[in-house]
Write a protein that holds these residues in place. Structure first.
Motif, PDB file in Angstrom:
ATOM      1  N   GLU A 195       0.814  -1.310  -0.100  1.00 39.29           N
ATOM      2  CA  GLU A 195       0.114  -0.107  -0.015  1.00 39.29           C
ATOM      3  C   GLU A 195       0.904   1.292   0.030  1.00 39.29           C
ATOM      4  O   GLU A 195       0.461   2.344  -0.564  1.00 39.29           O
ATOM      5  CB  GLU A 195      -0.943   0.039   1.174  1.00 39.29           C
ATOM      6  N   ARG A 196       1.980   1.311   0.570  1.00 41.98           N
ATOM      7  CA  ARG A 196       2.907   2.207   0.530  1.00 41.98           C
ATOM      8  C   ARG A 196       4.269   1.878   0.426  1.00 41.98           C
ATOM      9  O   ARG A 196       4.831   0.957   1.051  1.00 41.98           O
ATOM     10  CB  ARG A 196       3.023   2.995   2.075  1.00 41.98           C
TER      11      ARG A 196
ATOM     12  N   MET B 225       8.534   3.605  -0.275  1.00 40.00           N
ATOM     13  CA  MET B 225       9.338   4.395  -0.135  1.00 40.00           C
ATOM     14  C   MET B 225      10.383   4.820  -1.334  1.00 40.00           C
ATOM     15  O   MET B 225      10.939   3.834  -1.690  1.00 40.00           O
ATOM     16  CB  MET B 225      10.099   4.429   1.175  1.00 40.00           C
TER      17      MET B 225
END
Ligand code: C5P
Length: 409
Positions: free
Chosen positions: A295-296, A298
């Motif tokens: 979902e996320r 970096m």
């Protein structure tokens, strides 16, 4: 391509027997690479038809001050802004008198008043009319107002007399018109320009970039070439075709742009950093396309080298010009860039709200240690010419100062 590549020439035709030569002139202007639009006075149409001029110029001829086709109803303003140069050939005694008086009683005189482009006239008339003190006084007025006067030549005239008053030949007029753009201000100098965005790869198909089209940088490079410079253009990825008359080095990333600039900067007398360079790049670029999953995620970024600042920091640095695209506090931010990056000149422009990056027009605030000059909104090629004129003046002043200082030392 010829000497008028991409130049927009507004050809004005006034009433005189020499108007028959205007068809050949329009054709030759186009052969030299120019885009030509024609404006005819009423009397001109007695000598040559708009249809002929339309066929040879490749676009509809304008005759009326207010025309149904005009989008704004202000055709004189539209044409005045469109033109890179206005050439009136033949220019009759009556037209020259009206131009000298600043009249705006037809489309051609009105647009000559309204344009900021150079205006050139090629007089053609009977010798007595040309030498008449009234005409000569008008010519003096026009010359003082920086109107360029091409000719007239001498020889057999249509009225049977021999003497001054002959329209110059179309080939000569094309050469003189090209001369309006070739200033020679940068003769013998090398100018290095960066343009466009850079692309910092995240993986083989994705990257970090920006909305720079490259148009301003290319226009600056072309204006420098037109002013006589040897130009090296280091361009990030753009959709623009390679400009003529210069060396082009195509690069992708900021690091590549940096390396290309430093491979050539020793040759350069002037460096102009117009590129919208990515300040950061991914620490690593994935060798394969990244797959969708979490979902996320970096993205780890590392700072890119500042090409402009690295050039300005060289011991034998060229005259260094930077751009500052700002959305707010334009002047203050630009001044900061001038001092922090140790630039000789900074060109600030507002971006966002449809201005700047993707548009065809722009305006600039030119800031250096001695003050501010504003270049008002104009098409990017016109603006670039005005900018090169400014840079050339500043460069030559800086050179003189340096020579004086060396003389004193
Ligand atoms: O610091 P900023 O990016 O606002 O400065 C803009 C000026 O610096 C432009 O002239 C641009 O071409 C140049 N620049 C550069 N290398 C960078 C960042 C900006 O040459 N990494």
């Amino acid at each position: 391509m010829g000497t008028l590549t991409n130049k927009r020439i507004l050809l004005g035709i006034t009433g005189g027997i020499a108007a028959y030569k205007s068809a050949d002139l329009a054709r030759r202007l186009r052969d030299a690479g120019a885009e030509v639009r024609v404006v005819m006075t009423r009397t001109a149409q007695d000598f040559i038809t708009p249809l002929t001029m339309q066929a040879v110029s490749g676009s509809p001829v304008h005759v009326e001050m207010v025309s149904a086709e005009s989008k704004t109803g202000m055709e004189h303003i539209e044409l005045a802004r469109w033109a890179d140069a206005v050439l009136v050939a033949p220019a009759s005694a009556d037209f020259l008198a009206r131009l000298a008086q600043g009249r705006a009683d037809d489309l051609l005189t009105a647009l000559c008043l309204a344009t900021s482009a150079p205006v050139a006239v090629a007089p053609a008339m009977n010798t007595q009319m040309w030498t008449n003190p009234a005409t000569q006084a008008n010519m003096l007025t026009l010359r003082r107002r920086a109107v360029h006067v091409f000719g007239p030549g001498e020889g057999d005239l249509a009225c049977g007399e021999v003497g001054a008053g002959r329209l110059l030949e179309p080939v000569e007029l094309v050469t003189l018109t090209a001369g309006l753009f070739a200033t020679g201000e940068l003769d013998g100098l090398t100018v290095l320009v960066t343009a466009g965005p850079t692309w910092e790869a995240i993986d083989p198909v994705r990257g970090i970039t920006n909305k720079s089209s490259g148009k301003m940088g290319y226009a600056v490079a072309e204006a420098a070439a037109a002013a006589g410079a040897k130009v090296i253009l280091v361009s990030g990825p753009t959709a623009l075709p390679d400009p003529e008359r210069m060396q082009i080095i195509r690069v992708t990333s900021t690091q590549e742009m940096h390396d290309a600039v430093h491979a050539h900067v020793r040759e350069a007398h002037i460096f102009i950093g117009v590129a919208a360079v990515a300040d950061y790049r991914p620490v690593e670029s994935a060798p394969q396309k990244l797959k969708k999953g979490a979902e996320r995620i970096m993205l780890d970024l590392v700072k890119n080298p500042d090409i402009l600042a690295s050039v300005a920091a060289l011991e034998r640095k060229p005259f260094t010009v930077g751009f500052a695209a700002e959305t707010d506090n334009i002047e203050q931010n630009a001044r900061q860039k001038l001092t922090e990056k140790r630039l000789d000149l900074v060109c600030a422009n507002r971006v966002g709200d449809g201005l700047g990056f993707e548009s065809d027009t722009n305006s600039l605030l030119l800031i250096d240690a001695s003050g501010i000059t504003e270049l008002p909104a104009a098409a990017k090629d016109k603006l670039a010419r005005a900018l090169i004129h400014h840079i050339s003046g500043k460069y030559h002043v800086a050179q003189e100062r340096q020579q004086q200082a060396e003389g004193r030392a």
